[in-house]
Scaffold this motif. Structure first.
Motif, PDB file in Angstrom:
ATOM      1  N   HIS A 115      60.084  55.356  50.818  1.00  0.00           N
ATOM      2  CA  HIS A 115      60.992  56.279  50.130  1.00  0.00           C
ATOM      3  C   HIS A 115      60.166  57.310  49.375  1.00  0.00           C
ATOM      4  O   HIS A 115      59.206  56.969  48.688  1.00  0.00           O
ATOM      5  N   HIS A 117      60.178  59.288  46.471  1.00  0.00           N
ATOM      6  CA  HIS A 117      60.949  59.240  45.225  1.00  0.00           C
ATOM      7  C   HIS A 117      61.026  60.625  44.581  1.00  0.00           C
ATOM      8  O   HIS A 117      60.015  61.174  44.149  1.00  0.00           O
ATOM      9  N   TRP A 153      56.665  60.712  43.812  1.00  0.00           N
ATOM     10  CA  TRP A 153      55.831  59.617  44.310  1.00  0.00           C
ATOM     11  C   TRP A 153      56.510  58.927  45.472  1.00  0.00           C
ATOM     12  O   TRP A 153      57.616  59.315  45.864  1.00  0.00           O
ATOM     13  N   HIS A 155      56.946  54.966  47.687  1.00  0.00           N
ATOM     14  CA  HIS A 155      56.759  53.518  47.646  1.00  0.00           C
ATOM     15  C   HIS A 155      57.681  52.894  48.690  1.00  0.00           C
ATOM     16  O   HIS A 155      58.597  53.552  49.174  1.00  0.00           O
ATOM     17  N   HIS A 157      60.675  50.583  50.395  1.00  0.00           N
ATOM     18  CA  HIS A 157      62.075  50.400  50.005  1.00  0.00           C
ATOM     19  C   HIS A 157      62.856  49.503  50.955  1.00  0.00           C
ATOM     20  O   HIS A 157      64.041  49.733  51.189  1.00  0.00           O
ATOM     21  N   HIS A 533      65.721  50.903  38.783  1.00  0.00           N
ATOM     22  CA  HIS A 533      64.351  50.923  39.301  1.00  0.00           C
ATOM     23  C   HIS A 533      63.495  49.797  38.743  1.00  0.00           C
ATOM     24  O   HIS A 533      62.288  49.760  38.971  1.00  0.00           O
TER      25      HIS A 533
END
Ligand code: C2O
Ligand code: CU
Length: 550
Positions: A115, A117, A153, A155, A157, A533
């Motif tokens: 993902h 972000h 950013w 990360h 998911h 989150h």
């Protein structure tokens, strides 16, 4: 190779071929060179391989991690920075308007997806868990960077495994620049310093353990172990490694959140930076799974905030400290010439009340949420000449939030954060991969006001804690906060550090608090996520879809 209906960008390798390739140690990419061909219009083409690896982080044995291994296939060499000696990264740097093609290749022993972000991208480019790819598969991202300059950013998911995958090391920065930002002459290059803050627990062998799972040692050649790493299978010596974290503590942590007692910055413990006596831009990202930070200088010097989640503020703000819940970003402008040469400044997290409280069942981590601790040391160089640069008084144009066109401006849609039968939910509902309710359906081109309520003490059985609400696909404005008198004391310990000005994609909602946000569904129809989150909350149900109808 085939393209399947679930995602036109998803390229599935023939499973027999993939298995054979893995057994022979043949890199999959060579079998499918066509998949890596750069589209003629891409400005940047990056290959992002999620791999098991090991890194020397502390004295003693190396730490087994999961990380992104990267290759720049097209574009300016500055587009990709992959520092050594860290699991974190890379840092991807692009300009607004550029077309980015990014190939995610999954070499983990379980499914994943990335993902972006904070990026405004179509829903099939956003890394929704419904697009997760199996081991050996590739997902091709191809999008135009529409965002303003800012600190974004990326990360993993995948559903139910985001906390674990981030914990084991998968995350990186995605920094966007644009002409507006260039015109300000903000500190750049070595003076533009990202600080990605995380907390972890290491065992006596320097290994990370996440709830009951660990990173299995990579087979020879750094290749992923086949099979899954189910409960308690820790690889290496085997057995439980969470020290004092027994079954009950583990169950609590899987719901309330995983907290570490060791602080890492940019993927390294014991963070220390030598800085020149001149202005810097510090980009702070809280990439902890659950821990909220209350950041301040140890000598009480004020902090100058110039940006938040969605880029630059209209003008710099002064704060005595800044709150940063998981996934939030704050850009600071700091003139280190203010301090005497040789000064060792500490960036620290201050104590606050109302954090995640597991009633003593915290396993090995003795560092409670809301405790104070040092984050990083910054030593001001003794010999370098002092460089004076001033910060412009105006940074950007930022219209005040205008609710006049918004639906539900006076009676916002209410999203209550709930806990029932030991499961998180939003309005009592947990995650459903493809469903969005009527409340969660909006029209493209419209604006709405939503209110997140963290004051349903009845359903939470007294387990009230902060949450960090993130909405995918857009940036919103925070327009109101209201806290019940019962939690005023806790709120008073954080209030001065909230930065609600500017464009946000994640907002801290304290215990007993109601936060109203204004959202505009401008760009893309489709199915997007909104969730807490704090990754263990997200993974255990505090996540839902919203649907934007064309
Ligand atoms: Cu950074 Cu849905 O998350
Ligand atoms: Cu939460």
């Amino acid at each position: 190779m085939s393209t399947d209906a679930a995602g036109r960008r998803r390229i599935v390798f023939g499973s027999a071929g993939a298995a054979a390739a893995a057994a022979l140690g043949v890199p999959l990419i060579d079998m499918h060179a066509a998949a890596a061909a750069t589209p003629p219009k891409a400005d940047v083409h990056i290959e992002l391989e999620a791999v098991p690896d090991q890194i020397a982080l502390r004295p003693g044995p190396p730490t087994r991690v999961w990380r992104y291994r990267v290759k720049l296939l097209r574009g300016d060499a500055r587009a990709l920075e992959a520092p050594a000696g860290t699991y974190l990264g890379p840092i991807i740097r692009v300009r607004r308007g550029q077309r980015a093609r990014i190939d995610l290749i999954n070499r983990l022993p379980e499914s994943t997806i990335v993902h972006w972000h904070g990026l405004h991208v179509p829903d099939d480019m956003d890394g929704h868990p419904r697009f997760a790819i199996a081991p050996g598969e590739r997902y091709v991202y191809d999008f135009t960077v529409a965002n303003r300059a800012g600190s974004y950013w990326f990360h993993p998911h995948p559903h139910g495994r985001t906390g674990k995958q981030v914990y084991f090391g998968l995350a990186g920065l995605f920094l966007v620049s644009d002409d507006e930002e260039d015109s300000l002459g903000l500190p750049s290059g070595a003076y533009d310093l990202p600080l990605v803050i995380q907390d972890r627990v290491f065992d006596a062998d320097n290994q990370l353990a996440y709830l009951s799972e660990g990173v299995a040692p990579a087979a020879a050649g750094g290749r992923a172990e086949r099979g899954t790493m189910g409960g308690g299978m820790m690889g290496g010596g085997g057995g439980m490694r969470m020290g004092g974290m027994g079954g009950m503590g583990r169950m609590m942590a899987s719901m309330m959140g995983v907290l570490g007692d060791e602080i890492l910055v940019n993927g390294r413990p014991g963070a220390h930076f030598d800085v020149a006596a001149r202005p810097y831009r510090l980009r702070l990202l809280n990439a902890c799974n659950t821990r909220t930070l209350k950041l301040a200088w140890n000598d009480d010097s004020p902090m100058t905030v110039i940006g938040t989640d969605g880029g630059l503020l209209a003008e710099p703000l002064q704060r005595s400290h800044v709150m940063l819940s998981p996934a939030e970003r704050i850009d600071l402008w700091v003139d280190f010439a203010r301090w005497r040469a040789g000064t060792a400044l500490t960036l620290q997290s201050l104590a606050f009340e109302g954090g995640v409280d597991m009633g003593g069942m915290m396993g090995r981590s003795g560092l409670r949420d809301g405790a104070s601790f040092p984050v990083a040391t910054l030593r001001v160089a003794g010999d370098a000449p002092r460089i004076r640069e001033t910060l412009p008084e105006r940074l950007s144009s930022l219209p005040p939030p205008d609710t006049s066109e918004a639906l539900h401006a006076d009676r916002p849609k209410v999203f209550t954060l709930t806990m029932g039968m030991m499961r998180w939910g939003i309005n009592g509902r947990g995650f459903d991969m493809t469903h969005a309710s009527e409340l969660e359906t909006v029209k493209l081109g419209t604006s709405e006001v939503w209110e997140f309520r963290n004051d349903d003490t009845a359903s939470m059985m007294g387990m009230v804690m902060p949450h960090a609400i993130h909405v995918h696909g857009l940036h919103f404005r925070v327009i109101a906060r209201e806290v019940s008198s019962r939690f005023r004391h806790e709120h008073d310990t954080v209030r001065a550090g909230l930065v609600d000005e500017g464009w946000k994609d994640t907002v801290l909602v304290m215990p007993g608090e109601r936060v109203r946000i204004l959202l505009h569904f401008a760009d893309h129809p489709g199915l997007f996520l909104y969730h807490c989150h704090m990754l263990e909350h997200e993974d255990s149900g505090l996540m839902r879809n919203y649907r934007v109808e064309a």
